[in-house]
Design an enzyme around this catalytic site. Structure first.
Site, PDB file in Angstrom:
ATOM      1  N   CYS A   1       0.797  -1.225   0.000  1.00 39.29           N
ATOM      2  CA  CYS A   1       0.000   0.000   0.000  1.00 39.29           C
ATOM      3  C   CYS A   1       0.832   1.280   0.000  1.00 39.29           C
ATOM      4  CB  CYS A   1      -0.952   0.003   1.200  1.00 39.29           C
ATOM      5  SG  CYS A   1      -2.237  -1.252   1.114  1.00 39.29           S
ATOM      6  N   LEU A   2       1.594   1.507   1.075  1.00 35.24           N
ATOM      7  CA  LEU A   2       2.208   2.823   1.256  1.00 35.24           C
ATOM      8  C   LEU A   2       3.178   3.221   0.147  1.00 35.24           C
ATOM      9  CD1 LEU A   2       2.786   3.437   5.050  1.00 35.24           C
ATOM     10  CD2 LEU A   2       0.921   4.142   3.577  1.00 35.24           C
TER      11      LEU A   2
END
Length: 416
Positions: A257-258
């Site tokens: 995600c990040l």
């Protein structure tokens, strides 16, 4: 209902098992035959689902795992939870496209398709919907329903079903059906006006974290140069009951995600509007170089002790990208190890959460975080403070520690 969850990874498997537990008949579809074989044998590889839960839904017949697309026929609702990686800064949506074509071949009037895979605003309506329509010969909204509901996996404090779930649809009927489905799985659902809002909300959530982590990482570098303890300053700032959210520095960011999600928005802004998303791009640059900073600090510390990094024994503790996780995807530990090996160091890694042999992404010889290993190292780098590490023992036996998590103390310890 007959449910298909396409993609049985970190997002899809918990959803599939939970849907089976609340009474649906669930087919977990994955194109990886080995993964399907594991699941069919009751062997989960995702920490959010233990073997007891998986075997219970297998034994009841509520859940089955398959790599055979023919098993998708007759679904009422299909949920897409496939990966959406970046390739050289460009979103790779081929997994969504391929899955949409497969589902489209089995799509029937009245059925619903929900996308959970993270992507840029417009993916559901501009990419997924046309593929489903072309493959099935049906019309979205008129013949079948569709929408977007972003995953929110990975928090230890909030349970899977206790985390509020955003839901959206391409029209009012789609939203109603999708909300009703998720109402039976999650304690709280939050409807929004359309897929683009839900898609942007997901990117906003992760970009918020990404930018703030980069800010505190850069501030940590500045604080060290100024001779100020960044960790004490963070704790001091956190006493303010409003207007401040606590973030802490670390060796970099990882996972799916990040490091990825903010770049979806950056790419979309550049492609459609011709303008850069400067915050995301700057944050990516800062976070991408945190492993370099960790190695720089380590080289300087060894030099002060009269030790050359070339030929030194370095023990890395915690190789996953997140606390107490079993996930190595995009972990900054890989870059730290790569840089140290490039400088001639002999690097070993201790990762109690992942069996030896399952960390092919890192290519680092494994070691136990034993008193003997810790004492034999010229330097120990605490990258991730897993609960299974004996921190008191590390403090006692390590000649020198670079602590990237502010968990250790003593004359032989430096914090990031």
């Amino acid at each position: 209902m007959q449910i298909v969850v396409a993609g049985q990874g970190y997002v899809g498997l918990p959803l599939a098992v939970r849907a089976a537990e609340v009474g649906h008949r669930v087919v977990g579809y994955d194109v990886d035959p080995h993964r399907v074989q594991q699941l069919a044998a009751g062997e989960p590889y995702v920490r959010d689902v233990d073997s007891t839960r998986l075997r219970a839904v297998l034994d009841s017949g509520a859940y089955s795992a398959t790599a055979d697309a023919a098993a998708l026929a007759g679904f009422d609702i299909a949920v897409i939870t496939v990966p959406t990686p970046l390739r050289d800064g460009v979103p790779d949506l081929t997994y969504i496209e391929s899955c949409a074509r497969t589902l489209g071949e089995h799509l029937r009037p009245g059925a619903t398709v929900v996308l959970e895979s993270t992507s840029y605003p417009g993916t559901t309506e501009e990419l997924l919907l046309p593929i489903l329509e072309e493959t099935s010969g049906l019309k979205g909204g008129a013949d079948f329903l569709a929408g977007f509901s972003p995953e929110r996996i990975g928090n230890k404090r909030w349970s899977f079903d206790g985390t509020p779930k955003l839901v959206s649809g391409i029209d009012a009927k789609s939203l109603d059906v999708i909300k009703n489905f998720y109402d039976g799985i999650f304690q709280t659902t939050v409807p929004v006006s359309g897929p683009k809002v839900a898609e942007l909300a997901k990117l906003l959530e992760n970009t918020f974290r990404f930018v703030n982590i980069s800010m505190i990482n850069e501030m940590a570098m500045l604080a060290d140069a100024l001779g100020v303890n960044i960790w004490e300053a963070i704790d001091a700032a956190a006493t303010k009951p409003f207007g401040f959210t606590k973030f802490t520095p670390g060796p970099g960011v990882g996972g799916h995600c990040l490091p990825v999600d903010p770049m979806f928005l950056s790419w979309k802004a550049q492609q459609e509007l011709g303008i850069p998303f400067r915050f995301a791009e700057l944050a990516a640059d800062v976070n991408r170089h945190m492993p370099d900073y960790v190695v720089q600090r380590l080289v300087e510390a060894l030099s002060k002790r009269g030790i050359s990094v070339s030929g030194s024994q370095i023990l890395l503790l915690g190789l996953t990208y997140k606390y107490d996780a079993t996930d190595l995807r995009n972990s900054p530990s890989a870059r730290v190890a790569e840089l140290l090996i490039g400088l001639g160091a002999e690097v070993r890694g201790a990762e109690p959460n992942i069996p030896d042999g399952d960390d092919t992404e890192l290519n680092v010889p494994r070691a136990d975080a034993s008193p003997e290993e810790v004492a034999a190292a010229d330097a120990v780098v605490l990258l991730m403070d897993h609960p299974r590490f004996d921190l008191a023992m590390i403090e006692k036996h390590a000649p020198y520690v670079l602590d990237c998590r502010n968990r250790l103390s003593g004359a032989n310890v430096e914090t990031l």
